[in-house]
Design a protein around this motif. Structure first.
Motif, PDB file in Angstrom:
ATOM      1  N   SER A 118      28.964  32.923  37.863  1.00 35.18           N
ATOM      2  CA  SER A 118      29.899  32.896  38.984  1.00 35.18           C
ATOM      3  C   SER A 118      30.886  31.746  38.871  1.00 35.18           C
ATOM      4  O   SER A 118      32.041  31.870  39.295  1.00 35.18           O
ATOM      5  CB  SER A 118      29.133  32.793  40.303  1.00 35.18           C
ATOM      6  N   ASN A 119      30.450  30.631  38.303  1.00 36.89           N
ATOM      7  CA  ASN A 119      31.330  29.471  38.146  1.00 36.89           C
ATOM      8  C   ASN A 119      32.104  29.570  36.839  1.00 36.89           C
ATOM      9  O   ASN A 119      31.538  29.866  35.784  1.00 36.89           O
ATOM     10  CB  ASN A 119      30.517  28.172  38.162  1.00 36.89           C
ATOM     11  N   GLY A 120      33.404  29.340  36.922  1.00 40.65           N
ATOM     12  CA  GLY A 120      34.232  29.382  35.732  1.00 40.65           C
ATOM     13  C   GLY A 120      34.390  30.763  35.143  1.00 40.65           C
ATOM     14  O   GLY A 120      34.698  30.912  33.952  1.00 40.65           O
ATOM     15  N   ASN A 121      34.213  31.787  35.960  1.00 37.66           N
ATOM     16  CA  ASN A 121      34.340  33.162  35.485  1.00 37.66           C
ATOM     17  C   ASN A 121      35.811  33.570  35.567  1.00 37.66           C
ATOM     18  O   ASN A 121      36.356  33.817  36.645  1.00 37.66           O
ATOM     19  CB  ASN A 121      33.468  34.090  36.328  1.00 37.66           C
ATOM     20  N   ALA A 122      36.468  33.656  34.398  1.00 44.01           N
ATOM     21  CA  ALA A 122      37.900  33.951  34.350  1.00 44.01           C
ATOM     22  C   ALA A 122      38.205  35.358  34.862  1.00 44.01           C
ATOM     23  O   ALA A 122      39.306  35.614  35.366  1.00 44.01           O
ATOM     24  CB  ALA A 122      38.412  33.782  32.923  1.00 44.01           C
ATOM     25  N   TYR A 123      37.239  36.263  34.722  1.00 44.29           N
ATOM     26  CA  TYR A 123      37.425  37.623  35.248  1.00 44.29           C
ATOM     27  C   TYR A 123      37.506  37.605  36.770  1.00 44.29           C
ATOM     28  O   TYR A 123      38.421  38.187  37.364  1.00 44.29           O
ATOM     29  CB  TYR A 123      36.282  38.514  34.768  1.00 44.29           C
ATOM     30  N   TYR A 124      36.566  36.931  37.425  1.00 46.72           N
ATOM     31  CA  TYR A 124      36.611  36.824  38.877  1.00 46.72           C
ATOM     32  C   TYR A 124      37.921  36.180  39.322  1.00 46.72           C
ATOM     33  O   TYR A 124      38.555  36.630  40.291  1.00 46.72           O
ATOM     34  CB  TYR A 124      35.440  35.983  39.387  1.00 46.72           C
ATOM     35  N   ASP A 125      38.338  35.139  38.631  1.00 50.10           N
ATOM     36  CA  ASP A 125      39.569  34.442  39.006  1.00 50.10           C
ATOM     37  C   ASP A 125      40.781  35.364  38.876  1.00 50.10           C
ATOM     38  O   ASP A 125      41.662  35.366  39.740  1.00 50.10           O
ATOM     39  CB  ASP A 125      39.769  33.209  38.116  1.00 50.10           C
ATOM     40  N   ALA A 126      40.799  36.165  37.803  1.00 48.57           N
ATOM     41  CA  ALA A 126      41.945  37.048  37.569  1.00 48.57           C
ATOM     42  C   ALA A 126      42.046  38.128  38.639  1.00 48.57           C
ATOM     43  O   ALA A 126      43.139  38.426  39.145  1.00 48.57           O
ATOM     44  CB  ALA A 126      41.828  37.678  36.186  1.00 48.57           C
ATOM     45  N   VAL A 127      40.912  38.722  38.992  1.00 47.78           N
ATOM     46  CA  VAL A 127      40.944  39.780  40.006  1.00 47.78           C
ATOM     47  C   VAL A 127      41.280  39.203  41.379  1.00 47.78           C
ATOM     48  O   VAL A 127      42.106  39.748  42.114  1.00 47.78           O
ATOM     49  CB  VAL A 127      39.609  40.544  40.036  1.00 47.78           C
ATOM     50  N   ALA A 430      47.398  50.531  36.667  1.00 46.62           N
ATOM     51  CA  ALA A 430      47.371  49.132  36.244  1.00 46.62           C
ATOM     52  C   ALA A 430      46.285  48.374  36.988  1.00 46.62           C
ATOM     53  O   ALA A 430      45.594  47.522  36.418  1.00 46.62           O
ATOM     54  CB  ALA A 430      48.744  48.498  36.493  1.00 46.62           C
ATOM     55  N   GLU A 431      46.101  48.677  38.266  1.00 45.92           N
ATOM     56  CA  GLU A 431      45.089  47.980  39.063  1.00 45.92           C
ATOM     57  C   GLU A 431      43.683  48.285  38.557  1.00 45.92           C
ATOM     58  O   GLU A 431      42.820  47.398  38.526  1.00 45.92           O
ATOM     59  CB  GLU A 431      45.208  48.376  40.540  1.00 45.92           C
ATOM     60  N   TRP A 432      43.442  49.520  38.163  1.00 48.96           N
ATOM     61  CA  TRP A 432      42.108  49.887  37.671  1.00 48.96           C
ATOM     62  C   TRP A 432      41.752  49.066  36.441  1.00 48.96           C
ATOM     63  O   TRP A 432      40.610  48.607  36.299  1.00 48.96           O
ATOM     64  CB  TRP A 432      42.053  51.379  37.344  1.00 48.96           C
ATOM     65  N   LEU A 433      42.718  48.877  35.556  1.00 52.46           N
ATOM     66  CA  LEU A 433      42.470  48.067  34.366  1.00 52.46           C
ATOM     67  C   LEU A 433      42.066  46.648  34.747  1.00 52.46           C
ATOM     68  O   LEU A 433      41.127  46.082  34.184  1.00 52.46           O
ATOM     69  CB  LEU A 433      43.713  48.029  33.482  1.00 52.46           C
ATOM     70  N   THR A 434      42.765  46.073  35.708  1.00 55.83           N
ATOM     71  CA  THR A 434      42.448  44.705  36.129  1.00 55.83           C
ATOM     72  C   THR A 434      41.049  44.628  36.734  1.00 55.83           C
ATOM     73  O   THR A 434      40.257  43.750  36.387  1.00 55.83           O
ATOM     74  CB  THR A 434      43.479  44.205  37.158  1.00 55.83           C
ATOM     75  N   VAL A 435      40.727  45.549  37.629  1.00 56.04           N
ATOM     76  CA  VAL A 435      39.435  45.509  38.325  1.00 56.04           C
ATOM     77  C   VAL A 435      38.279  45.746  37.363  1.00 56.04           C
ATOM     78  O   VAL A 435      37.220  45.124  37.478  1.00 56.04           O
ATOM     79  CB  VAL A 435      39.409  46.550  39.463  1.00 56.04           C
ATOM     80  N   ASN A 436      38.458  46.617  36.392  1.00 58.35           N
ATOM     81  CA  ASN A 436      37.364  46.997  35.516  1.00 58.35           C
ATOM     82  C   ASN A 436      37.327  46.261  34.179  1.00 58.35           C
ATOM     83  O   ASN A 436      36.265  46.153  33.563  1.00 58.35           O
ATOM     84  CB  ASN A 436      37.418  48.509  35.249  1.00 58.35           C
ATOM     85  N   PHE A 437      38.471  45.712  33.758  1.00 59.02           N
ATOM     86  CA  PHE A 437      38.523  45.078  32.439  1.00 59.02           C
ATOM     87  C   PHE A 437      39.188  43.705  32.437  1.00 59.02           C
ATOM     88  O   PHE A 437      39.283  43.078  31.384  1.00 59.02           O
ATOM     89  CB  PHE A 437      39.234  46.001  31.447  1.00 59.02           C
ATOM     90  N   GLY A 438      39.635  43.221  33.584  1.00 58.77           N
ATOM     91  CA  GLY A 438      40.156  41.866  33.635  1.00 58.77           C
ATOM     92  C   GLY A 438      41.515  41.708  33.003  1.00 58.77           C
ATOM     93  O   GLY A 438      42.433  42.505  33.237  1.00 58.77           O
TER      94      GLY A 438
END
Length: 569
Positions: A118-127, A430-438
């Protein structure tokens, strides 16, 4: 193929991050009873057809993303999932302008698989950056998720937004809890109000019905589909072709022909694995009796008849026991050992098995465990035991829903619904790509027209946001298996022609707690009889005991539901 609503973990094949099996489960919360044994209205959870129509959102399908294989309508509201052979080269945006308003919210979802950092997770930050808000994700082990919920409800320490699978509601008195713990979304989403959230409006009507409790809409559907069924009978096409046996199965007599031709115990090969499934999870549609999620039908006089009381289940038990006696089932299946069932199919030890829809995704051909060259999984078209017209019982359009905490204010609810609309952007956007693949280049790259996780993506990304809100299911290519997606889409197109809606469809009937223990003795007896350990007469006696110990009272309970609310058909 990515398909469908998500099942309970014991529904068949295992759950994965991107391939979710289909399972149909009735939502059975625990209502209070009055002196006559009927549910108190405030606590029943059940909704009449008239009230349901008032609470449901309007359906407004979107044409922003064009699938390679379009949706095909079937009978009784069933339809195929859209199918994509490659991700669109220029994904469209379905959400314009600001999404969130800087709010911070705690969420809770199940997860079957490794929990990412959860900490430093670039995927969470991007979404979260795209959402314009901070969702503090708290995924928990899906296998024990149901055990975590009762203490949270009792202490009134629920997160702002949480996922609750239908099979985890049984210990929550959910018909009552949903009203006291969660926000009523009817004023925000009923009818045309949902059109301010176009991606949510693109979810079909069937997706929402089991999110309605006590005449009000509370739940946001997760992994919805109009092609929801329990599963199918798969076969190894390469093995049948080698044996010169036709896969054009139209009756169980045709299956018996395959059983004889594909069984060679001396060579370590058997035709079948367990074709019955736990609590008749797979065989019911072949022998024409109700499934587990909606177990009631009626006789010629209109009397309610439970699935345990039907001739169909007796015929199914007798037939399966006959296959065991003939020696057509793998010995581990006869021993009721399902742990290595997938391996048995992959390695060619069995030629035919029953499994959930998510098993047909192309990944198994690259599992490294398929010992037979030319491995190819296919599925028999729907058939009936006698060779007549088949039917397939539809389940709820979704079996998972997410809920917003009742303590949220109006502005927070609207912010989270806008976020849900973003998360529900369809496959191909485009949103699906972000949510599922960062983030492209960081979390995924494109290969053969489809996104592929990088090493960092594999560590940081798991199914988290998708359990809060997501689009309807789509059939997609996995592991480069384009033909698998085509085959699965063709199978669905045939299947949906035979869909029927069962009694009490989508009504969220909450069974009283006194009936919770009725089923297990029947499941145990079913196992013994289907595997030939006990004669069918033992099943008949078990049904009589079931009636005396509560089955007849359960029938009276459903008669009361029918008199007050109808049957939902």
């Amino acid at each position: 193929m990515q398909s469908g609503a998500t099942p309970a973990p014991d529904a068949g094949a295992g759950l994965s991050r991107r391939g979710l099996l289909t399972s149909i489960a009735v939502i059975a919360a625990v209502p209070l009873l009055d002196a006559c044994g009927s549910p108190k209205e405030k606590n029943s959870g059940t909704t009449s057809e008239g009230d349901l129509s008032k609470a449901l959102p309007a359906y407004a399908p979107s044409d922003l993303v064009k699938p390679d294989i379009p949706v095909i309508a079937g009978a009784n509201g069933a339809a195929t999932d859209p199918a994509f052979l490659a991700y669109p080269a220029s994904p469209v945006r379905t959400v314009n302008g600001q999404v969130g308003h800087g709010g911070t919210y705690v969420t809770m979802t199940p997860l079957w698989g490794a929990i990412p950092p959860s900490n430093g997770n670039a995927y969470y930050d991007a979404v979260n950056k795209q959402l314009g808000a901070t969702l503090k994700l708290q995924p928990a082990d899906g296998n024990t998720y149901g055990d975590l919920l009762p203490p949270l409800f009792a202490a009134d320490k629920l997160p702002d937004w949480m996922n609750i699978p239908s099979w985890n509601t049984t210990k929550l008195n959910f018909g009552e809890a949903v009203r006291t713990k969660f926000a009523d979304l009817t004023p925000y989403l009923a009818g045309d109000k949902i059109k301010q959230y176009p991606n949510l409006a693109a979810l079909s009507t069937n997706a929402w019905v089991a999110g309605v409790w006590n005449g009000k809409l509370y739940g946001l559907p997760i992994y919805s589909s109009n092609a929801v069924i329990a599963g199918m009978y798969y076969y190894r096409k390469d093995l049948l072709d080698k044996a010169g046996v036709s896969a054009d199965v139209k009756s169980v007599a045709d299956l018996e022909t395959i059983g004889k031709a594909l069984t060679n115990a001396a060579a370590g090969q058997w035709a079948f694995d367990d074709l019955f499934g736990k609590d008749a999870a797979y065989i019911y549609q072949i022998f024409g009796f109700p499934g587990t999620g909606y177990p009631w039908t009626t006789d010629s006089a209109g009397k309610l008849v439970h699935r345990y009381e039907t001739e169909g289940i007796v015929e199914a038990l007798n037939w399966h026991a006959k296959m065991v006696k003939a020696g057509y089932l793998h010995p581990d299946a006869v021993a009721d050992n399902s742990q290595n069932a997938k391996q048995r199919f992959w390695s060619g030890k069995v030629a035919v098995c029953a499994d959930g829809t998510g098993a047909w995704n192309g990944d198994d051909a690259k599992s490294g465990t398929a010992a037979t060259p030319g491995y190819q999984r296919q599925a028999f078209k729907l058939f009936s035991a006698t060779g007549g017209k088949p039917t397939v019982q539809l389940g709820n359009g979704a079996s998972m829903y997410s809920y917003l905490n009742k303590k949220l204010n109006d502005g927070q609810i609207k912010e989270l619904l806008a976020i849900a609309n973003y998360l529900a952007a369809p496959y191909g956007s485009a949103e699906w790509l972000t949510v599922n693949f960062g983030t492209a280049g960081t979390h995924y790259t494109m290969k053969d027209g489809n996104p592929l996780l990088t090493e960092q993506g594999s560590k940081e990304i798991a199914t988290t946001y998708q359990f809060l809100a997501c689009p309807a299911s789509a059939s997609t290519v996995q592991s480069g298996a384009v033909q698998v997606t085509k085959d699965a889409a063709a199978w669905q197109a045939d299947m949906v022609k035979y869909a029927v809606k069962p009694l009490f469809y989508g009504m969220n009937v909450s069974e009283p707690a006194q009936f919770a223990a009725l089923g297990q003795p029947m499941i145990d007896m079913m196992t013994d009889v289907k595997l030939g350990r006990k004669p069918i007469s033992e099943w008949t006696s078990a049904v009589d005991t079931w009636r005396r110990q509560g089955g007849d009272d359960l029938r009276k309970f459903y008669d009361g539901i029918r008199d007050k609310f109808g049957t939902g058909k």
